[in-house]
Every structure is written in structure tokens, then in C-alpha cells.
Design a protein around this motif. Structure first.
Motif: not given
Length: 282
Positions: A27-28, A31, A161, A256, A258, A267, A269, A271-272, A277
Motif C-alpha cells: 500500500q505505502y 502511495l 510522491n 488512488i 484523494y 488520502v 484511511h 487506502d493507507a 494521510l
């Protein structure tokens, strides 16, 4: 006794992913965080890190068969569970907190091997933990890096990112002043600053915000703000980027979602790894 060792400066944040390290790391990475190789602590836990300029993010969990090691950590809910301050002298931090009447445990040492091009070396740490009863659904402690050169490496600090630092750490509480009182005891007096819906304090490059759940949900895309029993939760982070165009382009490319929020985008929670985030260029 100098108070220099107990200034509130954010060192890192801990996201509890329990047995889902692979899923959280994926996931991260998606991101846009460039994660370090999986590390394994001598105490039994494992992690991946995202290293920034002055602080870092830790995805903390366990490998199959190790869930009974450090079992106290896995009693916390999945998501953001660690607010960690820098220490320049572990013994001085311990003595100072004791003198201020803050429940604190003696410094504890541990290590984890770090894979480098020149071969593996041990990153060594000391942690000074504030009493578990002082923080709900998470931990607050100090981290002393005996080998900071094995953590804050320039080749680990560039992220797709565009993130350069963590600039906000958010706690949701129905009683922000009560929740934040321990930090006033640790670093105060006159540490806390009133803000809309709660209180805040500076922690180096970051600001720690303790806010009412409705304020958190409104600002951070409906972030799951409290536990079922209504107790406090650490729920959101905000990151500094040079330009919001960088994370926007990345998130658009990989699909993703946002939303806009004060000063940037967020974003949600799910999704992270259960942490909202935020990203800001201001």
C-alpha cells in the motif's frame, strides 16, 4: 540538569500493521513512499521504514509465528499507534521525566540488522517509554539512535510522491485538553496552544494536534476518529511536499482517490493501513 534532551522533536511515527506487513508495504509503496528493506528487531517485531529529512515513518508488524513476541504491541488497534520523540541522552530523558512525575520505564536497548552495499550492520537504539496508562490505544516514547547514520541515509530519503518530512501528527479525543496533559507534563509548562477543536504543540518539523473527532473527520476525509468505546485514537499524518502536483500525478496514475483539505490533499484511511494521510506544500 539541562532540558535540552527532552524538547519535543518528532523522531518517527509507528503504524501498527500486525501480521499484514506485506500488504501494508505494498500500500505505502503504491502511495509513493520508497521503503527500506524489511528489518527484524532483536525483540521479535519486524518493520519497513520511509525515511524523510528529519523524521520517518515505521510500518511495524510481525512475521508468521512471531505474534506472541512483543504481544503488548499487538493489543493496540491497527493503524497509527506510536508518537516517538528524539532523545539526545537516554539517561537524562529518563531522569528528567522521573523528576517531573511522569511514569516512565528505564531505557531499553535493542537492535536490527541493516542491509548495506558494504554488508550488514546493526542499527542500535535505546527507547525510553512513557507509562502505558498515560496514552490510550498507542504508545509515546523517546528513541535514542546510537547509529543514526544507519537510519537517516540520503539514498533512502527520496520518494516518488515528493514527501520530505512529516509535519502533522493527529490524535482524536473527545477531551483534547485531558489527552494532551501528559505532553504538558513531559515538556511544559505552557507547551500547548489552543486551536479550533482542540490543542496543539510543535515537535521539531512537525505539529502534534489533539482534536475533537468531528474536527478530525471533517479535515481528514472521515478518518476513523475514535475506538468503539469512545477512547482516544492516533488517526492521521500530514506530509510536506515541494509541490502538490507530484503526489496528485502519482495518485491519478495508480488510481488512488484523494480529496482537498485545508492546505492540500488527503488520502482516506482505508487506502493507507487505517491512517488518513494529508499532503501539503505550505
Amino acid at each position: 540538569m539541562s532540558d535540552a534532551a527532552i524538547q519535543p522533536v518528532l523522531d518517527h511515527v509507528v503504524i501498527n500493521v500486525m501480521g499484514k506487513l506485506d500488504e501494508a508495504a505494498a500500500q505505502y509503496s503504491r502511495l509513493g513512499f520508497a521503503l527500506t528493506e524489511r528489518g527484524h528487531h532483536t525483540l521479535g517485531s519486524s518493520n519497513n521504514l520511509a525515511i524523510f529529512g528529519t523524521n520517518y515513518l515505521e510500518l511495524l508488524g510481525y512475521l508468521p509465528g512471531r505474534e506472541t513476541m512483543r504481544a503488548d504491541l499487538w493489543a493496540h488497534p491497527a493503524g497509527l499507534t506510536g508518537l516517538v520523540f528524539k532523545s539526545v541522552d537516554a539517561d537524562l530523558v529518563y531522569a528528567t521525566l522521573k523528576s517531573r512525575g511522569v511514569p516512565v520505564m528505564e531505557p531499553m536497548s535493542f537492535a536490527r540488522p541493516v542491509a548495506l552495499p558494504t554488508g550488514a550492520q546493526d542499527a542500535r537504539f535505546k527507547v525510553i517509554r512513557v507509562g502505558a496508562d498515560m496514552v490510550r490505544n498507542g504508545r509515546t516514547f523517546f528513541c535514542h539512535h546510537d547509529t543514526p547514520e544507519l537510519v537517516y541515509r540520503p539514498d533512502w530519503q527520496a520518494h516518488p510522491n515528493g514527501v520530505t518530512d512529516i509535519v502533522e501528527f493527529v490524535i482524536a479525543s473527545y477531551e483534547p485538553a485531558r489527552t494532551a496533559a501528559v505532553y504538558d507534563e513531559m515538556f511544559g509548562p505552557d507547551l500547548l496552544v489552543p486551536v479550533q477543536g482542540g490543542v496543539s504543540f510543535r515537535a521539531g518539523a512537525a505539529t502534534v494536534l489533539v482534536l475533537e473527532p468531528a474536527v478530525v473527520a471533517d479535515r481528514y476525509a472521515g478518518a476513523a476518529p475514535v475506538s468503539e468505546d469512545g477512547s482516544d485514537r492516533m488517526v492521521a499524518l500530514t506530509f510536506k511536499v515541494a509541490s502538490l502536483a507530484t503526489p496528485r500525478a502519482l495518485f491519478d496514475a495508480v488510481g488512488i482517490a484523494y480529496r482537498p483539505y485545508a492546505g492540500g490533499i488527503v488520502v482516506s484511511h482505508p487506502d493507507a493501513a487505517n491512517v488518513a494521510l494529508g499532503f501539503t506544500s505550505s
